[in-house]
Design an enzyme around this catalytic site. Structure first.
Site, mmCIF file in Angstrom:
data_model
loop_
_atom_site.group_PDB
_atom_site.id
_atom_site.type_symbol
_atom_site.label_atom_id
_atom_site.label_comp_id
_atom_site.label_asym_id
_atom_site.label_seq_id
_atom_site.Cartn_x
_atom_site.Cartn_y
_atom_site.Cartn_z
ATOM 1 N N GLU A 29 28.656 18.369 -53.687
ATOM 2 C CA GLU A 29 29.436 17.359 -52.626
ATOM 3 C C GLU A 29 29.282 16.109 -53.251
ATOM 4 O O GLU A 29 30.744 14.840 -53.223
ATOM 5 C CB GLU A 29 29.101 17.587 -52.118
ATOM 6 C CG GLU A 29 28.937 19.283 -50.935
ATOM 7 C CD GLU A 29 27.692 19.417 -49.791
ATOM 8 O OE1 GLU A 29 27.403 18.485 -48.975
ATOM 9 O OE2 GLU A 29 27.746 20.528 -49.663
ATOM 10 N N HIS A 55 23.281 23.242 -52.574
ATOM 11 C CA HIS A 55 24.343 24.089 -52.398
ATOM 12 C C HIS A 55 25.892 23.588 -52.818
ATOM 13 O O HIS A 55 25.767 21.693 -52.806
ATOM 14 C CB HIS A 55 24.676 25.073 -50.943
ATOM 15 C CG HIS A 55 24.878 23.979 -49.742
ATOM 16 N ND1 HIS A 55 23.556 23.593 -49.819
ATOM 17 C CD2 HIS A 55 25.745 23.403 -48.977
ATOM 18 C CE1 HIS A 55 24.267 22.499 -48.354
ATOM 19 N NE2 HIS A 55 25.079 22.299 -48.503
ATOM 20 N N HIS A 77 27.452 17.612 -41.532
ATOM 21 C CA HIS A 77 26.652 18.506 -41.364
ATOM 22 C C HIS A 77 26.910 19.787 -40.317
ATOM 23 O O HIS A 77 27.493 19.036 -39.669
ATOM 24 C CB HIS A 77 25.319 18.184 -41.722
ATOM 25 C CG HIS A 77 24.126 19.461 -41.275
ATOM 26 N ND1 HIS A 77 23.790 19.907 -42.463
ATOM 27 C CD2 HIS A 77 23.434 20.626 -40.245
ATOM 28 C CE1 HIS A 77 23.437 21.396 -42.676
ATOM 29 N NE2 HIS A 77 23.101 20.964 -41.105
ATOM 30 N N GLU A 95 20.425 18.483 -44.972
ATOM 31 C CA GLU A 95 19.628 18.627 -46.282
ATOM 32 C C GLU A 95 18.718 17.699 -46.778
ATOM 33 O O GLU A 95 17.692 17.663 -46.987
ATOM 34 C CB GLU A 95 20.623 19.346 -46.679
ATOM 35 C CG GLU A 95 20.441 20.713 -46.563
ATOM 36 C CD GLU A 95 22.223 20.732 -45.927
ATOM 37 O OE1 GLU A 95 22.793 19.517 -45.664
ATOM 38 O OE2 GLU A 95 23.423 21.980 -45.987
ATOM 39 N N ASP A 152 24.909 13.914 -44.066
ATOM 40 C CA ASP A 152 24.343 14.765 -43.759
ATOM 41 C C ASP A 152 23.143 15.231 -43.901
ATOM 42 O O ASP A 152 23.025 14.595 -43.373
ATOM 43 C CB ASP A 152 24.791 15.730 -45.512
ATOM 44 C CG ASP A 152 25.321 16.757 -45.787
ATOM 45 O OD1 ASP A 152 24.601 17.827 -44.106
ATOM 46 O OD2 ASP A 152 25.418 18.161 -46.686
ATOM 47 N N HIS A 188 22.601 16.583 -50.406
ATOM 48 C CA HIS A 188 21.513 17.511 -51.585
ATOM 49 C C HIS A 188 22.559 17.060 -52.982
ATOM 50 O O HIS A 188 23.469 17.521 -52.735
ATOM 51 C CB HIS A 188 21.603 18.678 -50.353
ATOM 52 C CG HIS A 188 22.720 18.802 -50.296
ATOM 53 N ND1 HIS A 188 24.051 19.802 -50.775
ATOM 54 C CD2 HIS A 188 23.854 19.372 -48.618
ATOM 55 C CE1 HIS A 188 24.843 20.142 -50.509
ATOM 56 N NE2 HIS A 188 24.589 19.572 -49.010
HETATM 57 ZN ZN LIG Z 1 24.850 19.685 -45.187
#
Ligand SMILES: [Zn+2]
Length: 273
Positions: free
Chosen positions: A136, A118, A62, A10, A8, A106
């Site tokens: 996640e 998130h 992402h 972030e 990802d 993240h």
């Molecule tokens: Zn992401």
């Protein structure tokens, strides 16, 4: 020995603001993040190679899953790029893999001192699998566990590594930054971060047999809470979920594949905000 990497943006070292992760509005800032992300991917890939991996699949995970710069990517890896993907960040992860690595991840929605926290979508407030709140990392680790694959390395900010350790005993982690708020962090130098990711990936993949896959007890009980009624109204179109109040949904699934598909269908229908 096959390694699967889900990456990802972030949680990449140096990335702190949403605009830096936005392929549409991000401009130069986003282009810089693509480069940072690709270099971090290469560190993880090189770590897997050093541990003896002969097959490495990296899933760009992402936004629209097309961030990594193919030309700059380590040639030992095969790149899974683009959408749609029914299993999203862990598409094509199956029992043929010996280890899974989550890079640039993240923390889950609602985590303090965490960069861009998130859970799959800005519209989701919380997710629980059999009563355990997950982000996640957990949502994807349970899918790996369904296929008997251990998650051996998780990298991102310090809050994310704490979340991963609480859920995954013996997982290796690298904290590449320490957030002071949702869009502010003290970052390692990217070169230092890559050195740590490479050496930790090597150790983690070597340790794969000693790290237990995260298995969810079946049948699976899942709870999904949205932030806004509008998103919940859309998610309510999925026929197999029960709406409890305005924002909360509950459902059961025979196995984790079915739970994941139901959850991902809900967040896809509900949209981003
Ligand atoms: Zn992401």
């Amino acid at each position: 020995m096959k390694a699967f990497i889900s990456i990802d943006m972030e949680g990449i070292c140096g990335v702190v603001r949403e605009i830096e992760t936005d392929p549409i509005k991000g401009g130069e800032a986003y282009q810089q993040s693509r480069h940072l992300m690709t270099q971090e991917a290469n560190a993880a890939i090189e770590g897997c190679v050093k541990a003896g991996a002969t097959e490495i699949l990296i899933a760009d995970s992402h936004w629209n899953f097309d961030n990594l710069i193919p030309e700059e990517l380590h040639e030992a890896a095969t790149l899974l790029r683009g959408t749609p993907r029914g299993f999203s960040m862990v598409e094509d992860l199956d029992a043929s893999a010996d280890a899974a690595l989550f890079v640039g991840y993240h923390a889950r929605a609602g985590t303090p001192r965490a960069i861009l926290d998130h859970t799959y979508s800005g519209s989701v407030a919380a997710v629980r699998v059999n009563g355990t709140e997950v982000g996640e990392t957990g949502i994807n680790a349970y899918l790996a566990g369904h296929h008997d694959v251990p998650v051996v390395l998780v990298t991102g900010d310090r809050a994310l590594t704490a979340e991963a350790k609480a859920l995954l005993p013996n997982v290796h982690t690298v904290a590449v930054k320490d957030a002071t708020g949702a869009t502010s962090a003290k970052n390692l130098h990217p070169k230092k971060a890559r050195e740590q990711i490479q050496s930790e990936a090597t150790e983690a993949v070597r340790d794969a047999k000693t790290i237990a896959p995260l298995r969810a007890k079946t049948p699976i009980q899942m709870v999904v809470e949205f932030r806004r009624t509008y998103a919940a109204d859309l998610a309510a179109m999925i026929p197999t979920v029960r709406r409890v109040g305005g924002l909360r949904f509950e459902f059961e699934a025979d196995d984790y594949l079915e739970a994941f598909r139901t959850f991902y269908a809900m967040v896809t229908i509900a949209g981003g905000e």
